[in-house]
Motif scaffolding. Structure first.
Motif, PDB file in Angstrom:
ATOM      1  N   THR A 118       0.822  -1.208   0.000  1.00 35.95           N
ATOM      2  CA  THR A 118       0.000   0.000   0.000  1.00 35.95           C
ATOM      3  C   THR A 118       0.858   1.260   0.000  1.00 35.95           C
ATOM      4  N   PRO A 119       0.357   2.351  -0.551  1.00 36.68           N
ATOM      5  CA  PRO A 119       1.090   3.617  -0.441  1.00 36.68           C
ATOM      6  C   PRO A 119       1.088   4.180   0.973  1.00 36.68           C
ATOM      7  N   TRP A 120       0.212   3.633   1.843  1.00 40.67           N
ATOM      8  CA  TRP A 120       0.147   4.103   3.223  1.00 40.67           C
ATOM      9  C   TRP A 120       0.920   3.145   4.133  1.00 40.67           C
ATOM     10  N   SER A 121       2.228   3.074   3.884  1.00 36.94           N
ATOM     11  CA  SER A 121       3.093   2.183   4.658  1.00 36.94           C
ATOM     12  C   SER A 121       4.080   3.009   5.468  1.00 36.94           C
ATOM     13  N   PHE A 122       4.230   2.622   6.733  1.00 36.56           N
ATOM     14  CA  PHE A 122       5.037   3.396   7.678  1.00 36.56           C
ATOM     15  C   PHE A 122       6.068   2.498   8.350  1.00 36.56           C
ATOM     16  N   ALA A 123       7.316   2.922   8.326  1.00 31.68           N
ATOM     17  CA  ALA A 123       8.366   2.292   9.119  1.00 31.68           C
ATOM     18  C   ALA A 123       8.671   3.204  10.293  1.00 31.68           C
ATOM     19  N   VAL A 124       8.865   2.608  11.452  1.00 31.08           N
ATOM     20  CA  VAL A 124       9.272   3.413  12.613  1.00 31.08           C
ATOM     21  C   VAL A 124      10.733   3.808  12.456  1.00 31.08           C
ATOM     22  N   ALA A 125      11.137   4.864  13.161  1.00 35.54           N
ATOM     23  CA  ALA A 125      12.482   5.428  12.977  1.00 35.54           C
ATOM     24  C   ALA A 125      13.585   4.432  13.330  1.00 35.54           C
ATOM     25  N   ASN A 126      13.298   3.471  14.181  1.00 37.03           N
ATOM     26  CA  ASN A 126      14.277   2.468  14.583  1.00 37.03           C
ATOM     27  C   ASN A 126      14.294   1.256  13.658  1.00 37.03           C
ATOM     28  N   ALA A 127      13.584   1.318  12.539  1.00 38.36           N
ATOM     29  CA  ALA A 127      13.427   0.171  11.649  1.00 38.36           C
ATOM     30  C   ALA A 127      14.731  -0.213  10.955  1.00 38.36           C
ATOM     31  N   ALA A 128      14.801  -1.483  10.574  1.00 41.01           N
ATOM     32  CA  ALA A 128      15.902  -1.976   9.755  1.00 41.01           C
ATOM     33  C   ALA A 128      15.842  -1.314   8.378  1.00 41.01           C
ATOM     34  N   GLU A 129      16.968  -1.280   7.697  1.00 49.87           N
ATOM     35  CA  GLU A 129      17.041  -0.594   6.409  1.00 49.87           C
ATOM     36  C   GLU A 129      16.080  -1.207   5.391  1.00 49.87           C
ATOM     37  N   SER A 130      15.889  -2.516   5.430  1.00 51.03           N
ATOM     38  CA  SER A 130      14.982  -3.158   4.474  1.00 51.03           C
ATOM     39  C   SER A 130      13.557  -2.652   4.643  1.00 51.03           C
ATOM     40  N   ALA A 131      13.141  -2.437   5.882  1.00 53.38           N
ATOM     41  CA  ALA A 131      11.795  -1.916   6.142  1.00 53.38           C
ATOM     42  C   ALA A 131      11.698  -0.444   5.760  1.00 53.38           C
ATOM     43  N   ARG A 132      12.735   0.306   6.047  1.00 53.15           N
ATOM     44  CA  ARG A 132      12.732   1.732   5.694  1.00 53.15           C
ATOM     45  C   ARG A 132      12.643   1.918   4.177  1.00 53.15           C
ATOM     46  N   GLN A 133      13.331   1.071   3.433  1.00 51.06           N
ATOM     47  CA  GLN A 133      13.301   1.170   1.981  1.00 51.06           C
ATOM     48  C   GLN A 133      11.939   0.787   1.417  1.00 51.06           C
ATOM     49  N   ALA A 134      11.259  -0.147   2.061  1.00 54.82           N
ATOM     50  CA  ALA A 134       9.960  -0.617   1.568  1.00 54.82           C
ATOM     51  C   ALA A 134       8.824   0.340   1.909  1.00 54.82           C
ATOM     52  N   ALA A 135       8.982   1.124   2.974  1.00 51.42           N
ATOM     53  CA  ALA A 135       7.907   1.999   3.445  1.00 51.42           C
ATOM     54  C   ALA A 135       7.909   3.336   2.704  1.00 51.42           C
ATOM     55  N   ARG A 136       6.720   3.928   2.614  1.00 52.92           N
ATOM     56  CA  ARG A 136       6.631   5.252   1.988  1.00 52.92           C
ATOM     57  C   ARG A 136       6.914   6.359   3.012  1.00 52.92           C
ATOM     58  N   PHE A 137       6.545   6.118   4.271  1.00 55.17           N
ATOM     59  CA  PHE A 137       6.720   7.125   5.317  1.00 55.17           C
ATOM     60  C   PHE A 137       7.594   6.572   6.441  1.00 55.17           C
ATOM     61  N   ILE A 138       8.315   7.478   7.094  1.00 57.32           N
ATOM     62  CA  ILE A 138       9.044   7.141   8.322  1.00 57.32           C
ATOM     63  C   ILE A 138       8.400   7.932   9.449  1.00 57.32           C
ATOM     64  N   THR A 139       7.989   7.222  10.500  1.00 52.56           N
ATOM     65  CA  THR A 139       7.392   7.884  11.653  1.00 52.56           C
ATOM     66  C   THR A 139       8.357   7.806  12.830  1.00 52.56           C
ATOM     67  N   ALA A 140       7.969   8.320  13.973  1.00 52.41           N
ATOM     68  CA  ALA A 140       8.826   8.295  15.160  1.00 52.41           C
ATOM     69  C   ALA A 140       9.089   6.850  15.590  1.00 52.41           C
ATOM     70  N   SER A 141      10.048   6.680  16.465  1.00 48.35           N
ATOM     71  CA  SER A 141      10.455   5.334  16.878  1.00 48.35           C
ATOM     72  C   SER A 141       9.392   4.661  17.748  1.00 48.35           C
ATOM     73  N   ASN A 142       9.592   3.383  17.979  1.00 49.16           N
ATOM     74  CA  ASN A 142       8.676   2.633  18.855  1.00 49.16           C
ATOM     75  C   ASN A 142       8.668   3.201  20.261  1.00 49.16           C
ATOM     76  N   ASN A 143       9.795   3.750  20.723  1.00 45.95           N
ATOM     77  CA  ASN A 143       9.861   4.320  22.075  1.00 45.95           C
ATOM     78  C   ASN A 143       9.217   5.701  22.159  1.00 45.95           C
ATOM     79  N   GLN A 144       8.895   6.276  20.991  1.00 41.78           N
ATOM     80  CA  GLN A 144       8.295   7.612  20.941  1.00 41.78           C
ATOM     81  C   GLN A 144       6.889   7.585  20.349  1.00 41.78           C
ATOM     82  N   ASP A 145       6.222   6.426  20.468  1.00 42.40           N
ATOM     83  CA  ASP A 145       4.823   6.287  20.019  1.00 42.40           C
ATOM     84  C   ASP A 145       4.652   6.602  18.540  1.00 42.40           C
ATOM     85  N   GLY A 146       5.575   6.108  17.719  1.00 37.83           N
ATOM     86  CA  GLY A 146       5.541   6.404  16.296  1.00 37.83           C
ATOM     87  C   GLY A 146       4.267   5.972  15.601  1.00 37.83           C
TER      88      GLY A 146
END
Length: 269
Positions: free
Chosen positions: A230-258
């Protein structure tokens, strides 16, 4: 920018859950608001069902589907009803386990939503503590299961060993089983037909929800298949590079309620 979202799928560890395995009240409140506006919520995790189910209960989301074992099973949180299940080929699973045994790797298998190990060590203790489950120690019988597993996992702390695990397992079984490096320490193998993305696609087909109207959240390689849906895909800021590359958006980390912050910004009406 508001998205017309009908379904939200969220990974647990290192995405929704903080590093201390907790969920903030803020995140719980946002999820309740999302549910109240008619959006379906799905938990999508590599965890066992019995290790994921308590978090569904804590979130108080109702009898929501939980995609578990990285897509090998989908079951409803409260009732326990199994909606879909993809077991490994038994002979392939036995071959994978024998390869692990020959290399001296510590492995775990999952049969009928129970955890099995050949012996106990500090990794067993750590896994039990993090997941709230109890392992069954089988000794030599572990390496020749009688029933097909939902998943087998190699758990090694040494990065060099994990590189060898990845190389050997993909080379030998990449055409026979699904596989994913779900964390620095885990290499998982399951049915070739199983993935989080496939499980979500099946749910959306049942509910007649277009994939462009779903939002997904993840952090690891085992989330890539659903992040690509989906175009509405979000990786958290602490995500692995593979997830960051696959996601359209980067949100805050898991520790920051991303997850909650993205839901509030893009989806909550």
């Amino acid at each position: 920018m508001q998205a017309d979202i009908k379904l939200v799928a969220i990974d647990l560890d290192d995405t929704l859950l903080r590093d201390d395995i907790s969920i903030s009240d803020y995140t719980k409140e946002v999820l309740q608001k999302i549910k109240a506006q008619g959006v379906r919520i799905v938990i999508a995790t590599g965890r066992m069902f019995k290790a994921a189910r308590p978090w569904g209960m804590v979130l108080n989301l109702g009898d929501v589907p939980m995609v578990v074992y990285t897509g090998s099973m989908t079951a409803r949180c409260e009732s326990g009803t199994i909606l879909n299940e993809h077991l490994m080929n038994l002979n392939t699973a036995r071959q994978i386990l024998q390869t692990g045994r020959e290399h001296g790797w510590y492995m775990q298998s999952y049969i009928d939503d129970e955890l099995y190990v050949p012996y106990r060590d500090d990794r067993t203790d750590s896994y039990e503590k993090n997941c709230g489950v109890t392992a069954h120690v089988l000794g030599d019988a572990f390496w020749v299961p009688e029933k097909a597993p939902l998943k087998v996992l190699v758990y090694e702390n040494d990065p060099a060993v994990m590189e060898e695990v990845s190389r050997v397992m993909i080379e030998k079984y990449g055409d026979k089983a699904g596989y994913v490096r779900s964390s620095r320490y885990f290499f998982e193998l399951n049915s070739k037909q199983a993935s989080k993305g496939e499980a979500l696609t099946e749910l959306c087909a049942q509910w007649d929800i277009p994939l462009q109207n779903i939002a997904v959240f993840g952090n690891a390689q085992n989330d890539v298949s659903m992040l690509k849906l989906t175009p509405w895909s979000f990786a958290v800021a602490n995500a692995a590079e593979s997830a960051r590359q696959a996601a359209r958006f980067i949100t805050a980390s898991n520790n920051q309620d991303g997850v909650a912050k993205a839901l509030e910004k893009y989806i909550l009406k």
